[in-house]
Design an enzyme around this catalytic site. Structure first.
Site, mmCIF file in Angstrom:
data_model
loop_
_atom_site.group_PDB
_atom_site.id
_atom_site.type_symbol
_atom_site.label_atom_id
_atom_site.label_comp_id
_atom_site.label_asym_id
_atom_site.label_seq_id
_atom_site.Cartn_x
_atom_site.Cartn_y
_atom_site.Cartn_z
ATOM 1 N N ASP A 279 -0.745 2.432 20.622
ATOM 2 C CA ASP A 279 -2.097 3.023 21.408
ATOM 3 C C ASP A 279 -2.150 3.748 22.475
ATOM 4 O O ASP A 279 -3.132 4.177 22.147
ATOM 5 C CB ASP A 279 -1.794 1.687 22.874
ATOM 6 N N GLN B 167 -0.239 16.997 20.210
ATOM 7 C CA GLN B 167 -0.987 15.543 21.569
ATOM 8 C C GLN B 167 -2.330 16.488 21.341
ATOM 9 O O GLN B 167 -2.939 17.737 21.354
ATOM 10 C CB GLN B 167 -0.674 15.972 22.621
ATOM 11 N N GLU C 91 -6.517 8.616 22.974
ATOM 12 C CA GLU C 91 -7.295 9.517 23.010
ATOM 13 C C GLU C 91 -8.663 9.879 22.302
ATOM 14 O O GLU C 91 -9.590 10.528 22.082
ATOM 15 C CB GLU C 91 -6.641 10.440 21.807
#
Length: 553
Positions: free
Chosen positions: A219, A195, A224
């Site tokens: 998406d 992440q 990010e």
């Protein structure tokens, strides 16, 4: 012996391209098959040379061409050279009334003389002419101003291998890698590992090395990347880096929107991937609106897709357990949430687009009191989507869409500390009342509130058919309590064809706005931004027209 000729008429020249080339070449596998080939500014025409009547003629539109290359044959004894053009024309789907792009290559052998270098130069001349002409014939929407990617375009492609059903890398290798080679697009493939990996990477990257950043995922990975670009000290220059999208997740809302903006019939799965790959290769760049979202903790996020509270956010997050089934997870989540429909209490305020319809019943202008309020016409064009791309639950395998819980201060750097970042001139701040000219919806029971800025919320949810990537508008939808489960389900089913506003549902309200504020009163609930769960509480947002750049068609 092959013939080659050109028409030097200056009136046929445009951007350095000579209007017509003509040549006679042989088939690559059979020297006895000969073709006359002509190139104009719009098409490559091929006709087999034969003594028999009814000669076959094929015409390929250069709008469908992604590239052409010239090369020597594998056999050193072969004095001939070759050029191959790559097309992706629309063809009828098997057992379907629809159309989709399908790959076609046309290859020819050049053997003008016995000198292999002379033949190669002629093949290169044709390849360059086809590339130049096909670049001029990229599909464009009327009224949209485009720029073009630098040629050759140097692309960084970020792939989340765990997005969707975990097939993004496999889909890239099988569908996109070859297309980029055909289009002569050099790229660096980056596999995200955790992440915020993409966010950290683009925040520190030397962007001068790249002409485009391309995301193959759902998406969440683009969320990010955009926020990583806005984290930078040089954000004004960084956010101008063209962004490309290749669908590799569950929702694929932006990919479906980009396909839709190209005025093409609907596409799903691999057909949508092929379409977005084609758009990437053509290299047209348009503007992309971003929405600045401010949370109660003073965090500031930049959103390209949606802000959701209530039913939509619930389905998005709760359907994570069904991620392995792909896009159908949203349907499953919708049915589960319909079975135990929740109602949320809160207040909503928004700044309508000038000239938009009057506020719905139960709404007031901030100051002064409004005239008799009227519902906006439900037949006005521009709907919404109700099943965004989601984020994995905390214990799921890595996904760049993954929240691992709500986005917090520790996982996201607040951009609002930068004085140079774009000012939210329309937002008063969550600690102050909304200004005059805003519409305030009195304390209300909501089933959902959805602000969306693209046409699609998922591949099969055509939420705002009239939306554009750079229309400078937030398309705001909300559904009030009292709607029945069958009626809500009908809205979602109608949304597949963009017909939900025509359902004339008295509980559905639609407005075109520039800014909004949402203040939940219910103690529990979920709010998502671009499918990512953020902290629960008051939130306000405003659109920044054309802040970013998007590779589109």
């Amino acid at each position: 012996m092959e013939k080659g000729a050109s028409d030097p008429d200056p009136s046929r020249q445009r951007n350095g391209f000579v209007g017509v080339l003509y040549g006679e070449f042989t088939d690559t596998l059979n020297d006895r098959l000969r073709y006359s080939v002509s190139l104009t500014e719009s098409a490559l025409s091929i006709q087999r040379i034969s003594s028999s009547p009814g000669r076959t003629r094929m015409v390929f539109n250069l709008t469908d061409c992604v590239g052409c290359r010239a090369y020597r044959g594998p056999d050193a004894v072969d004095v001939g050279a070759y050029f191959t053009a790559y097309f992706y024309p629309f063809k009828r789907r098997w057992m379907s009334a629809g159309v989709s792009r399908q790959r076609v290559e046309q290859c020819f052998r050049v053997a003008l003389v016995q000198d292999p270098l002379v033949n190669l130069r002629e093949a290169e001349r044709w390849a360059q002419a086809i590339r130049d002409a096909s670049g001029l014939q990229a599909p464009r929407r009327d009224g949209v101003v485009y720029t073009e990617l630098r040629r050759p375009c140097r692309a960084m492609i970020l792939v989340n291998p765990s997005s969707g059903r975990g097939q993004a890398l496999q889909l890239f290798n099988s569908h996109i890698e070859g297309m980029l080679t055909e289009a002569s697009v050099p790229y660096k493939l980056v596999i995200t590992e955790h992440q915020n990996h993409a966010r950290e990477l683009v925040r520190k990257a030397d962007l001068s090395q790249w002409d485009a950043l391309v995301i193959m995922s759902g998406d969440g990975l683009l969320f990010e990347v955009i926020n990583g670009l806005m984290d930078r000290e040089d954000w004004q220059e960084a956010i101008q880096t063209p962004l490309g999208i290749l669908p590799g997740g569950s929702g694929n809302a932006l990919a479906a929107s980009v396909h839709h903006y190209s005025q093409l019939p609907p596409a799903w799965n691999e057909e949508l991937l092929l379409s977005c790959g084609f758009i990437l290769c053509k290299g047209l760049v348009g503007s992309l609106d971003l929405v600045s979202v401010r949370l109660a903790s003073r965090q500031r996020l930049f959103s390209f897709l949606s802000l959701a509270w209530g039913f939509v956010a619930d389905v998005d997050i709760e359907s994570e357990k069904y991620r392995h089934v792909g896009a159908i997870r949203f349907l499953m989540g919708t049915l589960v949430r319909l079975a135990s429909l929740r109602v949320y209490k809160g207040r909503l305020a928004y700044l309508p687009v000038k000239g938009a319809s009057e506020p719905p019943k139960g709404s007031t202008r901030a100051n002064p009191p409004p005239p008799t309020p009227q519902r906006p016409s439900l037949c006005s064009s521009l709907p919404c989507r109700l099943a965004p791309n989601a984020s994995p639950k905390p214990d799921s395998r890595h996904s760049a869409n993954s929240n691992h819980g709500a986005i917090t201060n520790s996982s996201i750097n607040a951009v609002n500390s930068k004085a140079a970042s774009p000012a939210d001139s329309l937002l008063p701040g969550l600690d102050r009342p909304v200004p005059e000219g805003w519409t305030v919806v009195r304390e209300e029971d909501f089933v959902l509130v959805l602000a969306i800025y693209q046409s699609h919320l998922a591949e099969d949810l055509w939420t705002a058919p009239g939306a554009a990537a750079d229309d400078g508008v937030i398309h705001l939808f909300y559904v009030t309590a009292g709607i029945s489960r069958p009626a809500l389900l009908r809205l979602f089913l109608a949304m597949e064809k963009g017909a939900h506003l025509a359902c004339d549902c008295p509980h559905l309200v639609y407005q075109r706005v520039r800014a909004l504020r949402l203040e939940p009163s219910s103690l529990q609930g979920m709010i998502t931004v671009d499918g990512e769960m953020v902290e629960y509480g008051p939130v306000e947002a405003q659109v920044h027209p054309g802040l970013a750049r998007l590779i589109c068609g």
